[in-house]
Design an enzyme around this catalytic site. Structure first.
Site, PDB file in Angstrom:
ATOM      1  N   ASP B 311       0.895  -1.179   0.112  1.00  0.00           N
ATOM      2  CA  ASP B 311      -0.051  -0.068   0.158  1.00  0.00           C
ATOM      3  C   ASP B 311       1.020   1.196  -0.023  1.00  0.00           C
ATOM      4  O   ASP B 311       1.875   1.312   0.635  1.00  0.00           O
ATOM      5  CB  ASP B 311      -1.079  -0.002   1.327  1.00  0.00           C
ATOM      6  CG  ASP B 311      -2.131  -0.679   1.020  1.00  0.00           C
ATOM      7  OD1 ASP B 311      -2.612  -0.805   0.205  1.00  0.00           O
ATOM      8  OD2 ASP B 311      -2.733  -1.527   1.980  1.00  0.00           O
ATOM      9  N   LYS B 400     -15.210  17.399  -1.614  1.00  0.00           N
ATOM     10  CA  LYS B 400     -13.971  17.306  -2.138  1.00  0.00           C
ATOM     11  C   LYS B 400     -13.465  16.070  -2.402  1.00  0.00           C
ATOM     12  O   LYS B 400     -13.914  15.118  -1.595  1.00  0.00           O
ATOM     13  CB  LYS B 400     -12.752  18.203  -1.505  1.00  0.00           C
ATOM     14  CG  LYS B 400     -12.694  17.533  -0.017  1.00  0.00           C
ATOM     15  CD  LYS B 400     -11.318  17.924   0.569  1.00  0.00           C
ATOM     16  CE  LYS B 400     -10.711  17.140   1.611  1.00  0.00           C
ATOM     17  NZ  LYS B 400     -11.692  16.994   3.075  1.00  0.00           N
ATOM     18  N   ASP B 522      -4.426  -4.009   6.585  1.00  0.00           N
ATOM     19  CA  ASP B 522      -5.081  -3.951   7.868  1.00  0.00           C
ATOM     20  C   ASP B 522      -6.726  -3.987   8.087  1.00  0.00           C
ATOM     21  O   ASP B 522      -7.246  -4.421   8.969  1.00  0.00           O
ATOM     22  CB  ASP B 522      -4.484  -2.818   8.540  1.00  0.00           C
ATOM     23  CG  ASP B 522      -4.781  -1.368   7.916  1.00  0.00           C
ATOM     24  OD1 ASP B 522      -5.319  -1.504   6.873  1.00  0.00           O
ATOM     25  OD2 ASP B 522      -4.126  -0.449   8.223  1.00  0.00           O
TER      26      ASP B 522
END
Lengths: 566, 687
Positions: B311, B400, B522
């Site tokens: 990641d 946003k 995770d």
């Protein structure tokens, strides 16, 4: 050692290298069903054979089916030859009126030819009728070689397969090996041999009066055709007792060179076929390199030992190499090269008496057998025996680079190690244990030709030779029931308990999908790997056989230099 | 980097053998003489049988007052030592592993658990009695009694007992930070935890089983190697047994004691004696890195990994991107854009959100102190909408997020136009993340978020590349940003705009082309991918679902830890391969020591084979046996630490190891045996 001696070896080797790629490509085409220049000629015959026998050429077999077909074919072939030899006395084509063979000898001979060993407890020219020679022994010379090639091709298919479980079709591989590979080369070779003076007839033996006034029997028979396949198929069973030392089988230095070439031809060609089938010809050349490194090491050692000669003879002021048991027309170099070729393959033909070699020369021949015939080995069997060492080497080396070992992108795991080990265990079990029995039992030593370490060498060599399906012998061992049975068992296990585990191993690899090689996998085509492979072969071979060999040829060597002979 | 600090910390803290471990290992070495224990290891079993056999011969010779009894005694004693040394190696590895495991579980056993019954009553029981799915209540100051998941509440937890990091962490019900580990302490508040494992089944329990020789499952490569070693042992039994009749044939007699000595020297005792210690020590090294593995197989598979999915956030970058630019849409005042940016992020507690607030405040100056209107609802970010924002009480909606998501949202209001596209592309090309800010379906501005790379990552990826491992960066960023960051960080490839499905597909695709994939994760939405990957490492801070799907858990929650596990996996295989090669190569010298001694009675002329010029046959045989035993002791440190690992291509690694362990294995015993022979002569210890 002389320059011409070395040149002889170099020239034959150069021709061999030149033929490796074309023959390898041709066999690749044959066994992958591609068209070859002989296809128009042979394909109709091939199709006719399938129609008669009911073979469906496009049926694919897994390793079990393949092994069963191979075993079934071998069993029928054994029964046929056994029966033929038992009744040859009442069959035609027997101008010398040879009687039928005893059951023990017939049993041993049938196994011997079935397994491509051609160990002979008889003298061909005074035992076998023309019919037995042609329809029995020559038939097996072809098909036992064909079976060897078929197994090798099937094993390679398993190594090369991308997740498919099939190894091909045994009947097709066998038929093609015989029709496309063995027959055409044998025909050409037989014609050359005939032109060089090897007999090819069906006449009765002729008794002539020599110039000196003595009587001599001149052997006849279909010798040239037999001789060609005997060498090409790495069979080695002589038409006559003296084998390739006899002018009837091997009359000139040219035929000697031709026979050496034929012995090595298919085994080296198959390395290229292997490379093409796995899609990387460098893999094939790496195996070729390992095989011929062993070959040259062996030749250099034999040639050096024989050319140095016998110290005890030198004391008699006779200079030169060891010529005892050698033909003058071949000399030390021609004999050393022939013996290296015949023991480095599973041929077992001889043009000199190995028994009379210097102890070190004999030791090299013996080691060639004990390493399992991989320099370059028998037709087909050399390749798959070498691949068994490749698997073992890849496993040990692979661990050292920190990955589960991979061969051609396929992981070598528990099952592969188990099967490779099984094939490697056969040699010590069926050489060392029967040798121990022979050393213990009166039956084992009663027929020995020599005492002391040389006598021990005779026993050890016999079992090393039969187990490796070679067929050459130190002189001395007589045919009796103990040796008929013990060598028969040794030959049987030496053939099938290497071939079947290798087929199973190929079957297991065939089901694995290959992984693309990355920087983390080491190349099995690199010089480092070839050296490691040689190291593994020599260390495994030496560790297994050095103690036994030490009591045979090595003791013989030390005693000879101390002035004792046997 | 915390993991490397941790590594150094452990390296300093742990000598190879602490006196306590040494003492218990010495005792265990004798306990393990039990034939039932030895039978697990065919090679050492043969040695033990040989030791018994030679002892019997010695006893016989002693009472019959034969001259050979001194020699027989020496051989049998050294054969016993050989077995004891191998036992000691295994016991020492176990001792180290157990010490590490105890360190991890120290607090666990004597904890009191407050179990809540379905009716709501609470009873105090021992933590050892907790079953899976029991519900326990843990209040501030108490120790969490077992691994589990928070079902109610939130708390700060001190995990230093496990991770060694002193800063407390927040754990709360729901979301990706709900898992707690037994043995850690709740510092504030109270939580209700559902226990995840039955006694003896927790990750720690499984890990402990991996460092206990008796229960340890052998790994696949270890099994294959054991088969090879057993086969070699069979070969040598045949070789040595057949020598008896061979020597008789030569008219001499072979002593059983000498033949047994030869057999023990030839069978691969070096690797056979150390094999189990190597495996246990490998698991121990994993545990020292604060990683729990569920099986040795997983660690071994880590060594085979071809592709590593990482990641971006938290692994490659620091995880807190900073707003670095704000560009207003044509016709929109910069103040209005900045105010919208401020409003959209003021409730956003992520580091990115806070950095946008700070950036907007700087633009707005004094106007920034304004409060948000009453009744404002915060719309949190989700992996599916890939937007966040606020809904104001007057109906104004501000969003946003990723440009394509925001544009799609704007499209719901009607046709949308923006002149910001070239700016967005420019931001992305710089390796920054462009966000689009829109109010009620109208684009007002684009915000650039700058990623901050973790230091030294480039070196780590180069290391991985040298090992032949391809790294793939997984990110939710758009392809342009991803490409720029990938280039800067030095990863081989990237997966942009990644959804859980895309991640899963990537793993399946890699596996279909025959590669082994490792990944870290995770979140609950990582669980399927963790399960699909060949090596899945879950962060200890992650959800229970992620932990159950993974086959390793990193207690430090450090995603780069995977790199170390890969190295340990490789080191494990290399150590086995190296010692196997060494062991087999050793036999050459032993032949030259023992064979001349064995045959010289039958053929005195064969003394020429005595290349080392060993003094007497007895001294030669004894020297070989002593060397064979001592080499096990000498290699225990190597077995426990593993061979030195350097990331480099397979070809180089192979050449180096063959030279050291293959060629070295041939040469070393010649020197060693000769030295022992000289010593025995000097001390007048052998004939």
């Amino acid at each position: 050692m002389t320059l011409t001696g070395w040149l002889q070896a170099v020239v034959i080797f150069a021709v061999l290298i030149a033929c490796t790629k074309p023959l390898g490509s041709y066999m690749f085409a044959v066994f992958t069903g591609r068209r070859t220049w002989l296809t128009p000629l042979i394909a109709p015959l091939e199709r006719a054979l399938y129609r008669i026998t009911g073979v469906r050429a496009d049926d694919e077999m897994n390793w079990r089916q393949y092994a069963l077909a191979m075993l079934g074919f071998s069993f029928v072939g054994f029964a046929y030859l056994f029966a033929l030899l038992l009744v040859q006395g009442s069959l035609p084509l027997n101008p010398q009126h040879f009687p039928s063979l005893s059951p023990g000898l017939a049993w041993n001979t049938a196994i011997s030819f079935l397994t491509n060993t051609n160990w002979q407890f008889y003298a061909g020219e005074s035992t076998m009728s023309y019919l037995s020679q042609m329809a029995g022994l020559a038939w097996h010379n072809f098909v036992s070689a064909g079976v060897g090639i078929a197994i090798a091709v099937a094993v390679v298919r398993g190594f090369a397969a991308k997740g498919a479980g099939s190894l091909g079709n045994f009947w097709v591989d066998l038929t093609r090996a015989c029709l496309y590979v063995l027959l055409p080369i044998s025909i050409v070779a037989a014609l050359v041999l005939t032109a060089q003076g090897v007999p090819q007839n069906l006449n009765a033996y002729r008794t002539v009066t020599t110039i000196a006034g003595g009587k001599q029997t001149i052997v006849g028979g279909p010798i040239a055709s037999q001789e060609a396949i005997k060498e090409l198929g790495t069979n080695g069973g002589g038409y006559v007792n003296a084998n390739s030392a006899s002018p009837n089988e091997n009359p000139t230095p040219l035929t000697n060179a031709l026979e050496i070439f034929l012995i090595l031809l298919i085994a080296s060609g198959l390395t290229y076929t292997y490379g093409k089938m796995v899609g990387d010809t460098r893999q094939g050349w790496a195996i070729f390199a390992a095989m011929f490194a062993l070959f040259w090491l062996g030749f250099a050692a034999i040639y050096h030992a024989e050319a140095s000669g016998n110290p005890l003879v030198h004391q008699l002021a006779v200079r030169g190499g060891n010529m005892e048991g050698k033909e003058t027309r071949f000399g030390v170099a021609g004999s050393s090269l022939f013996i290296e070729a015949t023991t480095g393959t599973s041929t077992g033909a001889v043009n000199a008496s190995i028994d009379s070699f210097m102890p070190i020369g004999g030791l090299v021949a013996l080691l060639n057998l004990q390493l399992g015939e991989i320099a370059p080995g028998g037709v087909g069997s050399g390749l798959y025996a070498m691949l068994e060492f490749v698997v073992l080497t890849v496993f040990i080396a692979g661990l050292m680079v920190g990955r589960t070992p991979e061969l051609l992108g396929k992981k070598i795991e528990r099952r592969e190690v188990q099967l490779a080990i099984l094939a490697i265990l056969v040699t010590p079990i069926f050489v060392l244990i029967p040798t121990a029995l022979a050393a213990l039992l009166p039956a084992g030593s009663s027929t020995l030709g020599n005492a002391g370490p040389h006598g021990f060498s005779e026993i050890l060599y016999a079992f090393s030779s039969t187990n490796a399906n070679n067929g050459s012998a130190f002189a001395g061992l007589g045919g009796d029931r103990f040796y008929y049975i013990a060598t028969g068992i040794s030959m049987f296990f030496g053939r099938f308990f290497v071939a079947i585990p290798m087929l199973a191993l190929a079957g297991s690899l065939a089901e694995k999908r290959p992984v693309a090689a990355g920087a983390g996998t080491f190349s099995t085509a690199s010089p480092t790997f070839v050296l490691l492979l040689l190291g593994t072969i020599l260390i495994v071979g030496a560790l297994t056989f050095l103690p036994a060999d030490a009591l045979g040829p090595i003791a013989d060597h030390y005693l000879l230099y101390a002035g004792r002979t046997f | 980097m915390p993991s490397e600090r941790a590594l150094q910390r452990h390296a300093k803290a742990r000598p190879l053998l602490e006196p306590r471990i040494l003492r218990s290992a010495l005792r265990d070495a004798f306990v393990k003489l039990d034939p039932r224990v030895q039978a697990r290891n065919p090679v050492m079993f043969v040695v033990e049988v040989g030791a018994v056999l030679t002892s019997i011969y010695w006893g016989h010779a002693f009472f019959a007052r034969e001259s050979s009894s001194g020699f027989d005694f020496a051989i049998s004693a050294w054969l016993w030592f050989t077995v004891l040394f191998a036992n000691f190696a295994e016991a020492a590895a176990e001792g180290r592993g157990k010490a590490q495991a105890e360190h991890l579980r120290r607090t666990k056993s004597d904890t009191v658990a407050y179990r809540r019954s379905p009716e709501g009553s609470i009873e105090a029981i021992s933590a050892n009695l907790l079953r899976r799915d029991d519900i326990v209540v843990v209040r501030a100051g108490e120790i969490i009694p077992g691994d589990g998941e928070i079902v109610e509440g939130a708390a700060t937890v001190d995990e230093s007992a496990i991770t060694g990091e002193s800063a407390p962490v927040v754990r709360e019900a729901g979301g990706d930070r709900s898992a707690v580990t037994g043995g850690t302490r709740v510092l504030s508040d109270a939580i209700v935890v559902r226990i995840a494992a039955n006694p003896g089944e927790s990750f720690l329990d499984r890990m402990i089983a991996l460092v206990e020789g008796a229960q340890r499952q052998k790994t696949p490569n270890e099994i294959a190697l054991s088969i090879l070693l057993s086969a070699l042992t069979i070969v040598f039994v045949i070789v040595v047994a057949s020598l008896y009749p061979y020597i008789s044939f030569a008219g001499s007699h072979a002593s059983i004691v000498v033949l047994t000595a030869l057999l023990v020297c030839l069978i691969p005792t070096t690797i056979g004696g150390l094999l189990s210690a190597i495996g246990i020590a490998g698991m121990d090294r994993v545990m020292q890195r604060n990683v729990l593995a569920t099986s040795g197989r997983a660690v071994e598979a880590a060594g085979d990994v071809d592709t590593l999915l990482l990641d971006k956030t938290g692994t490659i970058t620091l995880g807190n991107r900073q707003a670095s630019d704000l560009l207003a849409e044509e016709g929109v005042e910069i103040e209005r854009a900045a105010r919208a940016a401020w409003l959209s992020s003021v409730a956003d507690e992520t580091p990115e959100g806070r950095s946008i607030v700070t950036f907007a405040q700087n633009l707005l100056g004094s106007a920034a102190s304004e409060r948000t209107p009453e009744g404002t609802t915060f719309v949190p970010f989700s992996a599916y909408t890939r937007m966040s924002g606020v809904d104001l009480p007057d109906g104004t909606k501000i969003r946003k997020g990723a440009p394509d998501s925001v544009l799609a949202w704007c499209n719901e209001f009607g046709p949308v136009h923006t002149g910001l596209m070239p700016d967005i592309e420019r931001i992305a090309r710089r390796g920054e993340t462009p966000l689009l800010l829109a109010v009620n379906g109208n684009v007002v501005a684009t915000i650039a978020l700058k990623d901050i790379l973790k230091p030294m990552m480039g070196e780590r990826f180069a290391r991985l590349r040298a090992m032949g491992i391809r790294t793939v960066m997984i990110t939710g960023d758009n392809p342009l940003t991803a490409a720029a960051i990938a280039k800067e960080a030095g990863v081989d490839d990237f997966l942009a705009e990644a959804t859980p499905e895309a991640k899963m597909n990537l793993i399946k695709h890699e596996q279909a082309s025959g590669r082994l994939v490792a990944m870290t994760g995770d979140g609950t939405n990582d669980a399927p991918a963790l399960a699909q990957a060949d090596v899945g490492v879950a962060m200890n801070s992650g959800t229970q679902a992620a932990k159950e799907a993974a086959n390793m858990i990193d207690l430090d929650s450090d995603p780069t830890k995977l790199i170390e596990v890969v190295e340990i996996g490789k080191q494990l295989l290399m150590t086995r391969g190296a010692l196997t090669t060494f062991s087999i190569a050793n036999d050459v010298a032993k032949y030259f020591a023992i064979l001349p001694a064995l045959f010289v009675a039958a053929y005195p002329q064969m003394s020429g084979l005595n290349l080392m010029h060993l003094a007497t046959p007895q001294s030669a045989i004894l020297s070989a046996v002593i060397f064979n035993a001592l080499v096990i002791i000498a290699l225990i440190p190597l077995a426990l630490r593993g061979v030195r690992y350097q990331p480099r291509g397979a070809a180089v690694a192979l050449r180096t190891n063959v030279l050291i362990y293959g060629l070295g294995g041939v040469i070393v015993p010649f020197i060693g045996i000769k030295a022992i022979d000289l010593l025995l002569q000097a001390l007048h210890l052998a004939g």
